[in-house]
Design a protein around this motif. Structure first.
Motif, PDB file in Angstrom:
ATOM      1  N   LEU A   2       9.697  -7.784 110.474  1.00  0.00           N
ATOM      2  CA  LEU A   2      10.993  -8.522 110.744  1.00  0.00           C
ATOM      3  C   LEU A   2      12.098  -7.551 111.516  1.00  0.00           C
ATOM      4  O   LEU A   2      12.789  -7.791 112.346  1.00  0.00           O
ATOM      5  CB  LEU A   2      11.704  -8.945 109.574  1.00  0.00           C
ATOM      6  CG  LEU A   2      13.082  -9.680 109.478  1.00  0.00           C
ATOM      7  CD1 LEU A   2      12.917 -11.029 109.964  1.00  0.00           C
ATOM      8  CD2 LEU A   2      13.379  -9.962 108.037  1.00  0.00           C
ATOM      9  N   TYR A   3      11.766  -6.060 111.058  1.00  0.00           N
ATOM     10  CA  TYR A   3      12.575  -5.220 111.591  1.00  0.00           C
ATOM     11  C   TYR A   3      12.381  -5.040 113.307  1.00  0.00           C
ATOM     12  O   TYR A   3      13.027  -4.703 113.972  1.00  0.00           O
ATOM     13  CB  TYR A   3      12.573  -3.790 110.969  1.00  0.00           C
ATOM     14  CG  TYR A   3      13.199  -3.796 109.566  1.00  0.00           C
ATOM     15  CD1 TYR A   3      14.501  -4.247 109.426  1.00  0.00           C
ATOM     16  CD2 TYR A   3      12.471  -3.080 108.484  1.00  0.00           C
ATOM     17  CE1 TYR A   3      14.913  -4.301 108.222  1.00  0.00           C
ATOM     18  CE2 TYR A   3      13.145  -3.280 107.159  1.00  0.00           C
ATOM     19  CZ  TYR A   3      14.295  -3.744 107.096  1.00  0.00           C
ATOM     20  OH  TYR A   3      15.032  -3.809 105.782  1.00  0.00           O
ATOM     21  N   ARG A   4      11.010  -5.214 113.460  1.00  0.00           N
ATOM     22  CA  ARG A   4      10.688  -4.983 114.961  1.00  0.00           C
ATOM     23  C   ARG A   4      11.025  -6.083 115.797  1.00  0.00           C
ATOM     24  O   ARG A   4      11.749  -5.841 116.698  1.00  0.00           O
ATOM     25  CB  ARG A   4       8.861  -5.006 114.940  1.00  0.00           C
ATOM     26  CG  ARG A   4       8.357  -4.655 116.313  1.00  0.00           C
ATOM     27  CD  ARG A   4       7.009  -4.732 116.413  1.00  0.00           C
ATOM     28  NE  ARG A   4       6.211  -3.780 115.416  1.00  0.00           N
ATOM     29  CZ  ARG A   4       5.515  -4.249 114.295  1.00  0.00           C
ATOM     30  NH1 ARG A   4       5.255  -5.540 114.377  1.00  0.00           N
ATOM     31  NH2 ARG A   4       5.094  -3.391 113.568  1.00  0.00           N
TER      32      ARG A   4
ATOM     33  N   TYR B 140       2.486 -13.976 112.224  1.00  0.00           N
ATOM     34  CA  TYR B 140       2.657 -12.928 111.520  1.00  0.00           C
ATOM     35  C   TYR B 140       1.402 -12.603 110.870  1.00  0.00           C
ATOM     36  O   TYR B 140       0.618 -13.413 110.137  1.00  0.00           O
ATOM     37  CB  TYR B 140       3.813 -13.158 110.354  1.00  0.00           C
ATOM     38  CG  TYR B 140       3.801 -12.261 109.135  1.00  0.00           C
ATOM     39  CD1 TYR B 140       3.782 -11.027 109.259  1.00  0.00           C
ATOM     40  CD2 TYR B 140       3.503 -12.755 107.800  1.00  0.00           C
ATOM     41  CE1 TYR B 140       4.054  -9.934 108.183  1.00  0.00           C
ATOM     42  CE2 TYR B 140       3.576 -11.821 106.826  1.00  0.00           C
ATOM     43  CZ  TYR B 140       3.463 -10.370 106.918  1.00  0.00           C
ATOM     44  OH  TYR B 140       3.714  -9.805 105.884  1.00  0.00           O
ATOM     45  N   ASN B 141       1.137 -11.139 110.814  1.00  0.00           N
ATOM     46  CA  ASN B 141      -0.305 -10.841 110.313  1.00  0.00           C
ATOM     47  C   ASN B 141       0.204 -10.148 109.029  1.00  0.00           C
ATOM     48  O   ASN B 141       0.706  -9.032 108.831  1.00  0.00           O
ATOM     49  CB  ASN B 141      -0.775  -9.737 111.241  1.00  0.00           C
ATOM     50  CG  ASN B 141      -2.035  -9.011 110.788  1.00  0.00           C
ATOM     51  OD1 ASN B 141      -2.316  -9.273 109.740  1.00  0.00           O
ATOM     52  ND2 ASN B 141      -2.703  -8.190 111.498  1.00  0.00           N
ATOM     53  N   THR B 142      -0.436 -10.925 107.958  1.00  0.00           N
ATOM     54  CA  THR B 142      -0.169 -10.415 106.572  1.00  0.00           C
ATOM     55  C   THR B 142      -0.751  -9.026 106.170  1.00  0.00           C
ATOM     56  O   THR B 142      -0.396  -8.534 105.161  1.00  0.00           O
ATOM     57  CB  THR B 142      -0.592 -11.605 105.574  1.00  0.00           C
ATOM     58  OG1 THR B 142      -2.069 -11.748 105.913  1.00  0.00           O
ATOM     59  CG2 THR B 142       0.178 -12.884 105.730  1.00  0.00           C
ATOM     60  N   ASP B 143      -1.434  -8.561 106.895  1.00  0.00           N
ATOM     61  CA  ASP B 143      -2.150  -6.931 106.812  1.00  0.00           C
ATOM     62  C   ASP B 143      -0.799  -6.049 106.716  1.00  0.00           C
ATOM     63  O   ASP B 143      -1.059  -5.119 106.303  1.00  0.00           O
ATOM     64  CB  ASP B 143      -3.014  -6.845 107.816  1.00  0.00           C
ATOM     65  CG  ASP B 143      -4.390  -7.508 107.640  1.00  0.00           C
ATOM     66  OD1 ASP B 143      -4.625  -8.108 106.406  1.00  0.00           O
ATOM     67  OD2 ASP B 143      -5.204  -7.520 108.596  1.00  0.00           O
TER      68      ASP B 143
ATOM     69  N   PHE C 293      11.288 -16.987 112.166  1.00  0.00           N
ATOM     70  CA  PHE C 293      10.671 -18.184 111.308  1.00  0.00           C
ATOM     71  C   PHE C 293      10.171 -19.017 112.249  1.00  0.00           C
ATOM     72  O   PHE C 293       9.136 -19.964 111.699  1.00  0.00           O
ATOM     73  CB  PHE C 293      12.002 -18.987 110.678  1.00  0.00           C
ATOM     74  CG  PHE C 293      12.712 -18.275 109.547  1.00  0.00           C
ATOM     75  CD1 PHE C 293      11.882 -17.354 108.901  1.00  0.00           C
ATOM     76  CD2 PHE C 293      14.056 -18.585 109.292  1.00  0.00           C
ATOM     77  CE1 PHE C 293      12.624 -16.560 107.715  1.00  0.00           C
ATOM     78  CE2 PHE C 293      14.472 -18.017 108.093  1.00  0.00           C
ATOM     79  CZ  PHE C 293      13.896 -16.922 107.314  1.00  0.00           C
ATOM     80  N   ASP C 294      10.410 -18.889 113.467  1.00  0.00           N
ATOM     81  CA  ASP C 294       9.738 -19.974 114.473  1.00  0.00           C
ATOM     82  C   ASP C 294       8.458 -19.450 114.859  1.00  0.00           C
ATOM     83  O   ASP C 294       7.588 -20.087 115.481  1.00  0.00           O
ATOM     84  CB  ASP C 294      10.375 -20.078 115.777  1.00  0.00           C
ATOM     85  CG  ASP C 294      10.271 -21.139 116.505  1.00  0.00           C
ATOM     86  OD1 ASP C 294      10.209 -22.361 116.099  1.00  0.00           O
ATOM     87  OD2 ASP C 294       9.767 -21.135 117.708  1.00  0.00           O
TER      88      ASP C 294
ATOM     89  N   ASP D 240       7.126 -11.386  99.405  1.00  0.00           N
ATOM     90  CA  ASP D 240       7.292 -11.967 100.879  1.00  0.00           C
ATOM     91  C   ASP D 240       6.109 -12.698 101.171  1.00  0.00           C
ATOM     92  O   ASP D 240       6.247 -13.545 101.943  1.00  0.00           O
ATOM     93  CB  ASP D 240       7.363 -10.838 101.442  1.00  0.00           C
ATOM     94  CG  ASP D 240       8.742  -9.903 101.320  1.00  0.00           C
ATOM     95  OD1 ASP D 240       9.732 -10.452 100.650  1.00  0.00           O
ATOM     96  OD2 ASP D 240       8.859  -8.830 101.971  1.00  0.00           O
ATOM     97  N   ASP D 241       4.816 -12.310 100.629  1.00  0.00           N
ATOM     98  CA  ASP D 241       3.761 -13.058 101.255  1.00  0.00           C
ATOM     99  C   ASP D 241       3.654 -14.464 100.699  1.00  0.00           C
ATOM    100  O   ASP D 241       3.304 -15.414 101.197  1.00  0.00           O
ATOM    101  CB  ASP D 241       2.447 -12.333 100.505  1.00  0.00           C
ATOM    102  CG  ASP D 241       2.314 -11.079 101.447  1.00  0.00           C
ATOM    103  OD1 ASP D 241       2.600 -11.004 102.351  1.00  0.00           O
ATOM    104  OD2 ASP D 241       1.427 -10.209 100.955  1.00  0.00           O
ATOM    105  N   VAL D 242       4.116 -14.658  99.395  1.00  0.00           N
ATOM    106  CA  VAL D 242       4.142 -16.059  98.849  1.00  0.00           C
ATOM    107  C   VAL D 242       5.289 -16.533  99.520  1.00  0.00           C
ATOM    108  O   VAL D 242       4.969 -17.812  99.740  1.00  0.00           O
ATOM    109  CB  VAL D 242       4.743 -15.729  97.037  1.00  0.00           C
ATOM    110  CG1 VAL D 242       4.846 -17.296  96.647  1.00  0.00           C
ATOM    111  CG2 VAL D 242       3.507 -15.144  96.523  1.00  0.00           C
TER     112      VAL D 242
END
Length: 212
Positions: free
Chosen positions: A94-96, A84-87, A78-79, A26-28
């Motif tokens: 996404l669920y939130r 998004y915090n990658t931590d 996406f917008d 997902d990070d990539v």
């Protein structure tokens, strides 16, 4: 007995490894998507749309409304990828977004169906709901009309193929299948066009909506 414990340990380790691999993937994909890679967008959609569907279905029963909410969740996500915090896991974030967006939808739906003319039942009997200040109602009506006008103008600015599907879906309230038949296009194409149209509208209206 020891074999059973060993088996559980292996399963647990395997689950953690799979979760970790998924998160790294997902990070990539998120980084690539932020760079404008449309293929990465599609991979994230394909990976999570079914899970989001089941997640939202816990709160909403209308199948087509669930599809709309799933699409709108991805558009919002996406917008706002830059936030998004990658931590944290992308799936959690996404669920939130899906949960908050669905709750907003349910609140608006409840407000729309509330009748001010219907008596309120109390222990003492029934009483009429007190009407709000007329000037306040007028202001709200004006704001609502301005918002509708703003949305209509934004829709007019869409390319024809996107404008038509949005008009059929949100103004004429046709189902995805009906739109597919009207336009003589595959159902998948219709859904893709609606998704793209919503994405374009969201970007167009994002800065303007705070004015009202």
């Amino acid at each position: 007995m020891s074999d059973t414990k060993g088996s559980h340990t292996k399963v647990s380790q395997s689950s953690r490894e799979n979760a970790s691999e998924s998160s790294l993937e997902d990070d990539v994909l998120v980084k690539e998507a932020m760079g404008g890679n449309e293929r990465s967008y599609k991979k994230l959609v394909n990976k999570y749309q079914r899970a989001l569907h089941f997640h939202i279905r816990k709160m909403v029963k209308d199948h087509e409304q669930i599809e709309d909410l799933v699409q709108e969740t991805f558009v919002k996500a996406f917008d706002n990828l830059s936030r998004y915090n990658t931590d944290y896991a992308f799936s959690t974030w996404l669920y939130r977004i899906a949960t908050n967006h669905t709750i907003d939808y349910l609140r608006k739906k409840k407000l729309q169906t509330l009748s001010i003319d219907e008596p309120v039942k109390t222990k003492s009997g029934e009483m009429e709901m007190q009407l709000p200040d007329e000037s306040a109602r007028t202001d709200r009506d004006i704001i609502r009309k301005q918002r509708r006008h703003m949305v209509r103008e934004a829709i007019k600015g869409l390319p024809e193929k996107y404008r038509r599907v949005i008009q059929l879906r949100h103004m004429e309230e046709k189902s995805y299948q009906e739109i597919s038949e009207v336009l003589d296009k595959p159902l998948g194409t219709v859904k893709a066009h609606i998704f793209r149209a919503r994405e374009m509208l969201y970007k167009e209206l994002k800065d303007k909506r705070d004015r009202f």
